[in-house]
Design an enzyme around this catalytic site. Sequence first.
Site: not given
Ligand code: DSN
Length: 438
Positions: A59, A61, A221, A247, A250, A256
């Site tokens: 943990y 925090e 974003d 994120t 990708k 993730r």
């Molecule tokens: N689920 C993502 C996507 O496929 O673009 C976005 O959060």
Amino acid sequence: MYAQLSNILDLVADEDQEVAALMAAENIRQSENLPLIPSENIVSTAVAAALSSCFTNKYAEGYPHLWKEGKKVEANGRYYQGQANTNALEKLVINRALQLFCDNNNPEDYHANVQALSGAPANLAVLSAFLNPGDTFMGLALDNGGHLTHGHKVNITGKIYRAVQYGLTDEGLLDYDAIEELAKKEHPKVIVCGATAYPLTIDFERFGKIAKSVGALLLADISHIAGLCVAGVHPNPFPHADIVTTTTHKTLRGPRAGLIICKKALGQQIDKALFPGLQGGPHMNTIAALAVALKEALDPSFKTYARQIVSNAIALAEDLKQAGFKLIGNGTQNHLILMDVRHSKPEVCVPDASQLAEQLERAHIVANKNAVPGDLKPWIPSGIRLGTPAVTTLGMKEAEMHQIAAFITRATQHWQDDAELDKIGAEVKAFMVPFVQG
Ligand code: DSN
């Protein structure tokens, strides 16, 4: 590619046969199906191993720093003891994130928060840092390629704030003049740019000018295109954006998770909004895996990978156009392709994109249904969204994209013929073999 998983399987199987069986089945599924969902990728063995490290037990925090009068100072800002390694790890990943995302823009002027569990909490943390309930912000509408967290009415961002949604032209292009006009009318405190289904380059400079002209903060974003931005195959949002969220799983090809990078003057508000405002303890094993992924992205080979993602997407898009598919934006400049299958040429025109996505899976082609501009009922979409990050990780190049386009075209032409789809599925499975052995 997936061979090392067998060791993990044995370890899990010793304790839990049911979970091990599901892991084995998913391993087979991933090896036998073309991964064409543009938001998915395949992490390296080192990233996967870091995810299963003992950092999962800790943990942590708080932060490995404190803020005093708006300045970040070296200090242990954690609430529990035992943080020598978590502090060192989090500082390492913060530095790597700044090096990667702000290289040419004075990293010392920026701050990174690496604790967001994914993109949705990253976006909510940023909005909650600068907006009060009822305040106005602008974002791209979901059915035009935006994300739920850009102000869709079913999402908390659309419920607690006054979300003004902008859209695309009928041709599927961001209409910067219309966005500017809307911003002047609505006076948002924050403008969100970025998308989950936009195949073309985003003009961050123009968005920055629009935001500045109305006194709004610009949040970019870049979840989908982060890997392309850091590799220089898509323009970087800095210095035009005030805050960048992404994120990390990708095109960036990490675990993730979520990242927030901002101009340093905004860092204290953002840190506070994320913890204690929104989340509890960060997932330190994920942060360890993120550190590894960022190191991989800093390696020159990542640029080659990112360039190939785009070259592959362009090759795939060209073939699909030739086959008669209508593509939103008339092609692609990034990693994704959005086909409008209900308005394509008769030879590949399909009246139901939801069923087509299911039938493509029968042919071992995994994509997703997606709304396209002009869809009157976004829950019955006309689009199929495809992307090349994962197949590029598998080592596929333009030659394989021609083959994939042929598979997609044939499967679409025979989407109601299960026997033919099964035949294509067997061919796809054989086609994948050399790329997934390793
Ligand atoms: N689920 C993502 C996507 O496929 O673009 C976005 O959060």
